[in-house]
Scaffold this motif. Structure first.
Motif, PDB file in Angstrom:
ATOM      1  N   GLU A 140       0.734  -1.197   0.010  1.00  0.00           N
ATOM      2  CA  GLU A 140       0.090  -0.035  -0.032  1.00  0.00           C
ATOM      3  C   GLU A 140       0.795   1.245  -0.184  1.00  0.00           C
ATOM      4  OE1 GLU A 140      -3.075   2.257   3.124  1.00  0.00           O
ATOM      5  OE2 GLU A 140      -2.625  -0.131   3.031  1.00  0.00           O
ATOM      6  N   LEU A 141       1.885   1.250   0.847  1.00  0.00           N
ATOM      7  CA  LEU A 141       2.623   2.503   0.899  1.00  0.00           C
ATOM      8  C   LEU A 141       3.693   2.555  -0.415  1.00  0.00           C
ATOM      9  CD1 LEU A 141       4.402   4.726   2.544  1.00  0.00           C
ATOM     10  CD2 LEU A 141       5.895   2.905   3.230  1.00  0.00           C
ATOM     11  N   VAL A 142       3.968   1.490  -0.889  1.00  0.00           N
ATOM     12  CA  VAL A 142       4.707   1.595  -2.377  1.00  0.00           C
ATOM     13  C   VAL A 142       3.884   1.848  -3.371  1.00  0.00           C
ATOM     14  CG1 VAL A 142       5.893   0.236  -3.929  1.00  0.00           C
ATOM     15  CG2 VAL A 142       6.302  -0.319  -1.608  1.00  0.00           C
ATOM     16  N   ASN A 143       2.730   1.760  -3.524  1.00  0.00           N
ATOM     17  CA  ASN A 143       1.890   2.100  -4.214  1.00  0.00           C
ATOM     18  C   ASN A 143       1.418   3.589  -4.361  1.00  0.00           C
ATOM     19  OD1 ASN A 143       1.705  -0.558  -5.749  1.00  0.00           O
ATOM     20  ND2 ASN A 143      -0.190  -1.041  -4.898  1.00  0.00           N
ATOM     21  N   GLN A 144       1.243   3.979  -3.167  1.00  0.00           N
ATOM     22  CA  GLN A 144       1.082   5.314  -2.775  1.00  0.00           C
ATOM     23  C   GLN A 144       2.133   6.337  -3.362  1.00  0.00           C
ATOM     24  OE1 GLN A 144       0.312   6.170   1.053  1.00  0.00           O
ATOM     25  NE2 GLN A 144      -0.187   8.306   1.122  1.00  0.00           N
ATOM     26  N   ILE A 145       3.420   5.860  -2.989  1.00  0.00           N
ATOM     27  CA  ILE A 145       4.612   6.583  -3.466  1.00  0.00           C
ATOM     28  C   ILE A 145       4.827   6.473  -5.064  1.00  0.00           C
ATOM     29  CG2 ILE A 145       7.024   6.404  -3.778  1.00  0.00           C
ATOM     30  CD1 ILE A 145       7.173   5.437  -0.867  1.00  0.00           C
ATOM     31  N   LYS A 146       4.200   5.293  -5.900  1.00  0.00           N
ATOM     32  CA  LYS A 146       4.554   5.074  -7.247  1.00  0.00           C
ATOM     33  C   LYS A 146       3.531   6.149  -7.914  1.00  0.00           C
ATOM     34  CE  LYS A 146       5.531   1.158  -8.527  1.00  0.00           C
ATOM     35  NZ  LYS A 146       5.611  -0.659  -9.099  1.00  0.00           N
ATOM     36  N   ILE A 147       2.204   6.305  -7.281  1.00  0.00           N
ATOM     37  CA  ILE A 147       1.164   6.850  -7.946  1.00  0.00           C
ATOM     38  C   ILE A 147       1.742   8.274  -7.938  1.00  0.00           C
ATOM     39  CG2 ILE A 147      -1.333   7.751  -7.774  1.00  0.00           C
ATOM     40  CD1 ILE A 147      -1.844   4.957  -6.681  1.00  0.00           C
ATOM     41  N   LYS A 148       2.022   8.913  -6.717  1.00  0.00           N
ATOM     42  CA  LYS A 148       2.488  10.225  -6.829  1.00  0.00           C
ATOM     43  C   LYS A 148       3.641  10.443  -7.544  1.00  0.00           C
ATOM     44  CE  LYS A 148       1.008  11.403  -2.185  1.00  0.00           C
ATOM     45  NZ  LYS A 148       0.285  12.733  -2.487  1.00  0.00           N
ATOM     46  N   ALA A 149       4.589   9.680  -7.736  1.00  0.00           N
ATOM     47  CA  ALA A 149       5.725   9.663  -9.005  1.00  0.00           C
ATOM     48  C   ALA A 149       5.130   9.319 -10.355  1.00  0.00           C
ATOM     49  CB  ALA A 149       7.091   8.790  -8.405  1.00  0.00           C
ATOM     50  N   ASP A 150       4.062   9.131 -10.537  1.00  0.00           N
ATOM     51  CA  ASP A 150       3.396   8.707 -11.847  1.00  0.00           C
ATOM     52  C   ASP A 150       4.260   7.688 -12.544  1.00  0.00           C
ATOM     53  OD1 ASP A 150       1.866   9.159 -13.852  1.00  0.00           O
ATOM     54  OD2 ASP A 150       3.083  10.606 -15.210  1.00  0.00           O
ATOM     55  N   LEU A 151       4.545   6.588 -11.750  1.00  0.00           N
ATOM     56  CA  LEU A 151       5.023   5.385 -12.104  1.00  0.00           C
ATOM     57  C   LEU A 151       3.884   4.264 -12.327  1.00  0.00           C
ATOM     58  CD1 LEU A 151       8.186   5.075  -9.728  1.00  0.00           C
ATOM     59  CD2 LEU A 151       7.998   5.993 -12.081  1.00  0.00           C
ATOM     60  N   ASP A 152       4.361   3.280 -12.930  1.00  0.00           N
ATOM     61  CA  ASP A 152       3.270   2.010 -13.082  1.00  0.00           C
ATOM     62  C   ASP A 152       3.284   1.178 -12.038  1.00  0.00           C
ATOM     63  OD1 ASP A 152       1.831  -0.059 -14.239  1.00  0.00           O
ATOM     64  OD2 ASP A 152       2.973  -0.507 -15.848  1.00  0.00           O
ATOM     65  N   ILE A 153       2.104   1.084 -11.406  1.00  0.00           N
ATOM     66  CA  ILE A 153       1.784   0.118 -10.074  1.00  0.00           C
ATOM     67  C   ILE A 153       1.729  -1.215 -10.344  1.00  0.00           C
ATOM     68  CG2 ILE A 153       1.000   2.372  -8.825  1.00  0.00           C
ATOM     69  CD1 ILE A 153      -1.725   0.812  -9.143  1.00  0.00           C
ATOM     70  N   SER A 154       1.487  -1.480 -11.730  1.00  0.00           N
ATOM     71  CA  SER A 154       1.042  -2.810 -12.028  1.00  0.00           C
ATOM     72  C   SER A 154       2.571  -3.451 -12.460  1.00  0.00           C
ATOM     73  CB  SER A 154       0.151  -2.937 -13.235  1.00  0.00           C
ATOM     74  OG  SER A 154       0.763  -2.408 -14.464  1.00  0.00           O
ATOM     75  N   GLN A 155       3.607  -2.617 -12.580  1.00  0.00           N
ATOM     76  CA  GLN A 155       4.918  -3.446 -13.047  1.00  0.00           C
ATOM     77  C   GLN A 155       5.733  -3.264 -11.754  1.00  0.00           C
ATOM     78  OE1 GLN A 155       7.066  -5.403 -14.460  1.00  0.00           O
ATOM     79  NE2 GLN A 155       6.286  -4.325 -16.377  1.00  0.00           N
ATOM     80  N   LYS A 156       6.065  -4.516 -11.306  1.00  0.00           N
ATOM     81  CA  LYS A 156       6.686  -4.586 -10.151  1.00  0.00           C
ATOM     82  C   LYS A 156       8.119  -5.626 -10.388  1.00  0.00           C
ATOM     83  CE  LYS A 156       2.491  -5.025  -7.490  1.00  0.00           C
ATOM     84  NZ  LYS A 156       2.546  -3.494  -6.968  1.00  0.00           N
TER      85      LYS A 156
END
Length: 468
Positions: A140-156
């Motif tokens: 949840e924390l990682v996705n929150q950061i990735k959304i703010k940084a405009d990164l792809d949350i589906s790509q891990k």
């Protein structure tokens, strides 16, 4: 120094403001129940108020004022936070960033392991664990950061890089975001980049009086190359920004190409490197030469193309500032020649080579004299060169680390006619020259700081191993 350090899982049960306001410290805990130390004289009133504030069962235990002060200083910062950080709170990330800012952290490391996740802050060059988080909440924390940084949350499964801009009230800074897949999940590193920051003055960085005079004389030249060398995290960028601040005048056109732009300086044209679209250092330098520049700052010389473009810029009447990864000021010459820069061009353009490192400064409040033995120094080191030595102890002023702040150790090598000839002829052994000209090496300047009580033997051990 670790006598008053609390386990991270226990410390984060109480927020900084709560700890200082109520003068409570979590001493132990089991099954959700926490024993709180306090020096309060009215336990009944304190217990009544804490039952409203805290969300877990607790027991109060009376302790001395001195012990409470020691625990508070070692584990908390008085100005940080209103309550304990709890992953899952909507403003957890915001509070985390505020906490890192007020601690003076340069980087935040968020990393998963088999049974827990942890968050570490880099403080004065060293990483220190600040929070632990359950793995169930970690994505949840990682996705929150990735959304703010405009990164792809589906790509891990691949690394990603991004940037977050914070513009809230008096908080104006950027975060460089880097994600990387690891065995147990994605690790995230946030680099905190201050905006509109006043660059440090050169006189405050660590130059000796003679070295500063030499450096200031070199940057007055209208053309030539000045190179700052050292490993990552050695303060090279700070030295460059201090130099740009000194040179920033209305009559000069200053352009920079950086990756990333760590500070913004009004009056300077700063350009962000974008290698993914082909805008790299060499291409930026070619563009700069058509922009009528007086001073060019290149974030880093990484390859032959960048090095030769920097040489070309210096040959055509520009002052070029840049950094390079080498171990000493003179090793910079060998590195550039190995890159493919012709020695005769290098001899004619290099004005000054500087090497630097960062070391922590001993806390002036608690440092103690220390007798140095052969076990404390590298083999074959001359103990007679140490006239005084102090060790780190730890107190409330330095949060029981024994150190407070950092200072740069420099090696400043001006390129005179004799060195020009040595470079041109590829005669790269200059030990006798350094001794004759009394050039202070990283080793000798580190030893000076030890003898002055500024830092400890432990901090400069690697530099004392140098042969120069």
């Amino acid at each position: 120094m670790s006598e008053f350090q609390l386990p991270v899982s226990l410390k984060q049960r109480i927020g900084s403001k709560e700890a200082f306001h109520y003068r409570i410290v979590p001493k132990a805990g089991s099954n959700g129940h926490v024993v709180l130390l306090t020096d309060s004289a009215d336990l009944t009133s304190l217990e009544t108020e804490l039952k409203v504030v805290l969300e877990f069962p607790f027991t109060l235990e009376v302790s001395s004022k001195e012990l409470i002060n020691s625990f508070l200083s070692a584990n908390y910062r008085e100005s940080i936070g209103g309550r304990a950080l709890t992953l899952g709170d909507q403003d957890f990330l915001e509070q985390l960033l505020t906490s890192a800012q007020e601690f003076g952290s340069s980087d935040i490391h968020i990393e998963p392991y088999e049974s827990f996740g942890r968050i570490r802050f880099r403080l004065d060059g060293n990483l220190k664990t600040q929070y632990e988080v359950p793995l169930t909440k970690y994505p949840e924390l990682v996705n929150q950061i990735k959304i703010k940084a405009d990164l792809d949350i589906s790509q891990k499964r691949i690394s990603q890089d991004g940037r977050i801009s914070i513009n809230e009230g008096n908080k104006n800074y950027d975060l460089r975001v880097s994600t990387m897949p690891t065995l147990y999940g994605e690790k995230v590193v946030l680099r905190i980049l201050q905006r509109n920051s006043e660059a440090a003055d050169l006189k405050d960085l660590g130059f000796s009086r003679e070295e500063l005079a030499t450096y200031l004389e070199a940057i007055k030249d209208p053309n030539g190359i000045i190179l700052i060398s050292g490993p990552t995290g050695s303060g090279k960028t700070t030295t460059l920004y201090g130099t740009l601040k000194k040179l920033n005048e209305e009559r000069s056109n200053i352009v920079t190409i950086e990756d990333p732009i760590e500070y913004t300086l009004e009056g300077i044209n700063q350009v962000q490197l974008k290698e993914d679209i082909g805008f790299d250092f060499p291409k930026a330098l070619r563009t700069f030469l058509r922009q009528d520049p007086d001073i060019i700052m290149v974030g880093e010389i990484r390859d032959e193309k960048t090095a030769n473009m920097a040489i070309k810029a210096a040959l055509t009447g520009h002052l070029v500032l840049s950094t390079i990864h080498t171990n000493s000021a003179w090793a910079t010459i060998s590195r550039l020649i190995d890159m493919g820069v012709p020695s005769y061009l290098l001899a004619g353009t290099l004005s000054l080579s500087v090497a630097q490192r960062l070391v922590r400064k001993l806390c002036p409040k608690c440092k103690q004299p220390h007798s140095v033995t052969s076990k404390d120094v590298p083999r074959e080191f001359d103990l007679n060169t140490i006239t005084a030595s102090y060790k780190a102890v730890g107190c409330e002023h330095c949060y029981y680390t024994g150190y407070k702040g950092r200072i740069a150790v420099y090696e400043v090598l001006p390129i005179d006619e004799e060195l020009e000839l040595s470079i041109r002829d590829n005669q790269l052994q200059i030990d006798e020259y350094l001794e004759r000209k009394e050039i202070k090496t990283l080793k000798s300047n580190a030893l000076r700081l030890v003898n002055a009580g500024v830092t400890s033997i432990d901090e400069v051990y690697a530099l004392l191993k140098s042969h120069q």
